[in-house]
Scaffold this motif. Sequence first.
Motif, short mmCIF file in Angstrom:
data_model
loop_
_atom_site.label_atom_id
_atom_site.label_comp_id
_atom_site.label_asym_id
_atom_site.label_seq_id
_atom_site.Cartn_x
_atom_site.Cartn_y
_atom_site.Cartn_z
N MET A 146 46.56 36.32 51.68
CA MET A 146 46.72 36.08 50.26
C MET A 146 48.09 36.59 49.82
SD MET A 146 43.68 34.95 49.72
CE MET A 146 42.93 35.17 48.14
N GLY A 176 47.77 36.39 44.29
CA GLY A 176 46.34 36.18 44.44
C GLY A 176 46.01 34.80 44.99
N LEU A 200 46.67 31.65 47.97
CA LEU A 200 46.87 31.57 49.41
C LEU A 200 48.37 31.58 49.73
CD1 LEU A 200 45.60 30.99 52.17
CD2 LEU A 200 45.81 28.58 51.64
N ALA A 225 47.68 24.51 36.10
CA ALA A 225 46.29 24.92 36.27
C ALA A 225 45.59 25.16 34.95
CB ALA A 225 46.21 26.17 37.13
N TRP A 226 44.29 24.89 34.96
CA TRP A 226 43.44 25.11 33.79
C TRP A 226 42.60 26.40 33.95
CZ3 TRP A 226 45.58 20.51 34.60
CH2 TRP A 226 45.71 19.59 33.55
N SER A 227 42.85 27.06 35.09
CA SER A 227 42.14 28.31 35.32
C SER A 227 43.11 29.29 35.97
CB SER A 227 40.93 28.09 36.23
OG SER A 227 41.35 27.44 37.42
N VAL A 228 42.85 30.58 35.83
CA VAL A 228 43.76 31.57 36.40
C VAL A 228 43.01 32.53 37.32
CG1 VAL A 228 45.60 31.62 34.68
CG2 VAL A 228 43.54 32.94 34.28
N VAL A 229 43.67 32.89 38.40
CA VAL A 229 43.11 33.89 39.30
C VAL A 229 43.52 35.25 38.77
CG1 VAL A 229 43.21 34.81 41.63
CG2 VAL A 229 43.23 32.34 41.27
N LYS A 230 42.53 36.10 38.51
CA LYS A 230 42.84 37.45 38.02
C LYS A 230 43.23 38.38 39.16
CE LYS A 230 40.07 39.44 35.29
NZ LYS A 230 40.03 40.04 33.98
N ASP A 231 42.44 38.37 40.17
CA ASP A 231 42.77 39.19 41.34
C ASP A 231 42.00 38.68 42.54
OD1 ASP A 231 40.13 40.72 41.71
OD2 ASP A 231 40.62 41.15 39.61
N SER A 232 42.42 39.12 43.72
CA SER A 232 41.70 38.72 44.92
C SER A 232 41.82 39.83 45.94
CB SER A 232 42.30 37.43 45.49
OG SER A 232 43.59 37.69 45.98
N ALA A 233 40.89 39.86 46.84
CA ALA A 233 40.91 40.92 47.85
C ALA A 233 40.29 40.39 49.13
CB ALA A 233 40.12 42.12 47.35
N ILE A 234 40.84 40.81 50.24
CA ILE A 234 40.21 40.48 51.51
C ILE A 234 38.91 41.27 51.54
CG2 ILE A 234 40.40 40.72 54.02
CD1 ILE A 234 42.24 38.54 52.83
#
Lengths: 263, 312
Positions: free
Chosen positions: A19, A23, A25, A224-233
Motif C-alpha cells: 500500500m 492508502g 495500492l 473518485a466519489w469515495s475516499v480512503v481514510k486509512d489502510s493497514a496490512i
Amino acid sequence: MKIAVCVKQVPDSWAEKKMGSDGRLDRASADAVLNDLDEYAVEEALKLVEAHSPTNEAGEGSGHSITIISMGPERASEAVRKALSMGADDAIVITDEGLAGSDALATSLVLAAAIKKGAYDVVICGTESTDARMSVVPAMLAERLGYAQLTFAGSVMLEGSAISIARQTEFGVEQMSAPFPVVISVVEKINEPRYPSFKGIMAAKKKVIATKSLADFGISAQSAWSVVKDSAIRPPRGACVKVTDEGDGGNQLVTFLRERRLV
Amino acid sequence: MSTVLILVDHVGGVVPPAVGELATFGKRMGDVTAVICSSKSADLIPQLSAFAISKVIVCDGVEFEKFSVGATVQALSAVVTQVNPSAVLISSTARGKEIAGRLAVRSNSGLITDAIDIDANCVATQSVFGGSATVHSTVSHGTPIVTIRSNSIEIEAGSGAPIVEHVAVTFDGSDKATVTSVEPALKGGRPELTEASIVVSGGRGTDGNFAPVEEFADLLGAAVGASRAATDAGWYPHSHQVGQTGKTVSPQLYVACGISGAIQHRAGMQTSKTIVVVNKDPEAPIFEVADFGVVGDLFNVLPQASGALKLD
Ligand SMILES: Cc1cc2nc3c(=O)[nH]c(=O)nc-3n(C[C@H](O)[C@H](O)[C@H](O)COP(=O)(O)OP(=O)(O)OC[C@H]3O[C@@H](n4cnc5c(N)ncnc54)[C@H](O)[C@@H]3O)c2cc1C
Ligand SMILES: Nc1ncnc2c1ncn2[C@@H]1O[C@H](COP(=O)(O)O)[C@@H](O)[C@H]1O
C-alpha cells in the motif's frame, strides 16, 4: 458489427502487494499484466467475429471490428498489446493525470465517453478486475450508456443484431436477450483464451494504439466519489498450530474445535 | 433521526439472513426502512418483523419477477429520491453489487462494495487483496451506497411489525433486456454457502470423493465448498466454488481439505474467522492462513474427526 472490449491492466495477482502512503495500492511495486478475467472477454469477441466472418477469421475481411479500450497509466498499453496479439484490430488507451486514484464511477464515466464516441454495437467486459474486485463497471456502463445489460454471461449467442446470453449468478441461471447496443460481461467458464501466436505477436506490433486524454472526450477530471481514510496490512494470523497425523489427527482436530467452542 | 434504506433482495419469497445484517448495520446510523421490489411482498413483509426494521416501502410489479437488475434500479432510485436517506445498504451479491453500481450512477453518489463493517458515521471497513489488508473508506459525494458481505455481524432482533407503505413505480423503458427464462439455483438440504457459519471445502486432494467432506460438514451443520480444481473436474457443482471466480465466504469456521491454498482460492476465504486445514503436504501454502492444521491424509483424518463428533 463494431465490438469494443474493455480491458484493464492490473498488478500480477501472484505478486505481493504494497500500500502506498495515500492508502491506495502502490502499483509501481508489482508487475503489471492484462487482467486475466479480461482475456475471456477478448476471446469471446474473437469467437463471435470468427463465427460470423466470411473468412472464419477476425480482422480485415471479416466485416466486423474489435477495438480494445483501456483506461489507466501509460504503461497500460503493454496489457493492450497482449489483447491485440490475440487478434483484436486496434486499441484506445485513455490516460490522464487527472485519473489517478479513479474509482468505478470515474472509470465507467471515462469508458462510457469513449464507447459513445465509437458508437459500438457490442461492449464486452470481464466480470471483475483482479485488483479492484468490484464487479460493477459493466453494469455502470450499461446505466451510463442506456445500453441493455447482459452481464455474468456463461454463454453468448449472436442472432442478427441481437445477443442472447445465459446469465449465471448465485441466484441461478437466467436466459436473457436484447437488441444492439449491449454491454456484456463474461464469466471465466465461458471459453479458453488462446495464447497469442508468433504471427499474432508480430502483427500486433503494427496495430494502432490511440492514446487519448480526458480533453479528447470533453470530460473533466473527477477521480473518485469515495475516499480512503486509512489502510493497514492485516496483522498475520497467530502462527498456525500444526500437528502431524500419527493416527490421532482427526481427534486432535475435534479437540481444537471444542476448545474454540466451534462445536 | 435520519433514515437508512436497506434493499430486501430475495430468492423464491424467502428473506435471506443477510437482510437482518443490513438492518443491524443500518440501525447504527438511523431508522431503518426496508425496500421490497417484488410481486411477492405479501410473503416477504411478515418475515421482516424478525429484524430491526421500523418501516417497509413496497414497490409492487410483475416487472420484478424476472430478476431484472434494471427494474429494481429504477424502483429503488425513485424511493431514494423520495426519502433522501443518509445511506443505502445492499447485500454484496453479484446482483446486489450491480444494483448498487447502477444506483450510484443514477444518483451521482459514491459507492463502496464488499464492506465487512460500517460505523455510525458511515465509515466502511473493507478487506482487500484476499484479506491481507484492511481499508477504511467514506463516500465523499451524494448518498453513500454501500454493499455489505454476509456473515459480517450478529443480527439484532426486531421489536415488532414495521409500518408498511406501498409506492407506485413507473418504469421508464430504460431496461431493454428481456428475460426469457429463470432457473433458480438449486437449494439442497445444506445451508447456503455464503450464509453458512461453517464451511467445509474439498479440493483436488479428495480425488473426486467428497463423501468424507460431506459427512463432516453435515455433522457440523456446515455448507460444502470446493476449490476450482474440484469444480473444473466436475466433482462438485460450480455454484459451490470458493475463491476469486467463485464465492467469497467469511464464516466463523472454514475447513479446507485437500486444498493447496492458491491465491485465487484464498481470495474467497481468507477473512473467515477461524481456518482449519487438512493437507498431506506440510509445505502447502494454505497452512500460512490457517489457525490449526493437520498434516495428514484427509481420508484418515476426516472420518476419525466425524467419528469423534458422533460420540457427542
Ligand atoms: C483466473 C483464475 C481464477 C481462479 N479462480 C479460482 C477460484 O475461484 N477458486 C479456486 O479454488 N481456484 C481458482 N483458481 C485456480 C487456482 O489457481 C488453483 O489452481 C486451485 O485453487 C487449486 O485447487 P486445489 O487446491 O484443490 O488443487 P491443488 O493445488 O492441486 O492442491 C491439492 C492439495 O491437496 C493435497 N492433497 C492431495 N491428496 C490429499 C489427501 N489424500 N489428503 C490431504 N491432502 C491431500 C495436496 O497436498 C495439495 O496441497 C483460479 C485460477 C485462475 C487462473
Ligand atoms: N480501467 C479500466 N479500463 C478498461 N476496462 C475496465 C477498467 N476497469 C474495469 N474495466 C472492465 O470492467 C470489468 C469489471 O471490473 P471491476 O468492476 O473493476 O471489477 C473488467 O473485467 C474490465 O472489463
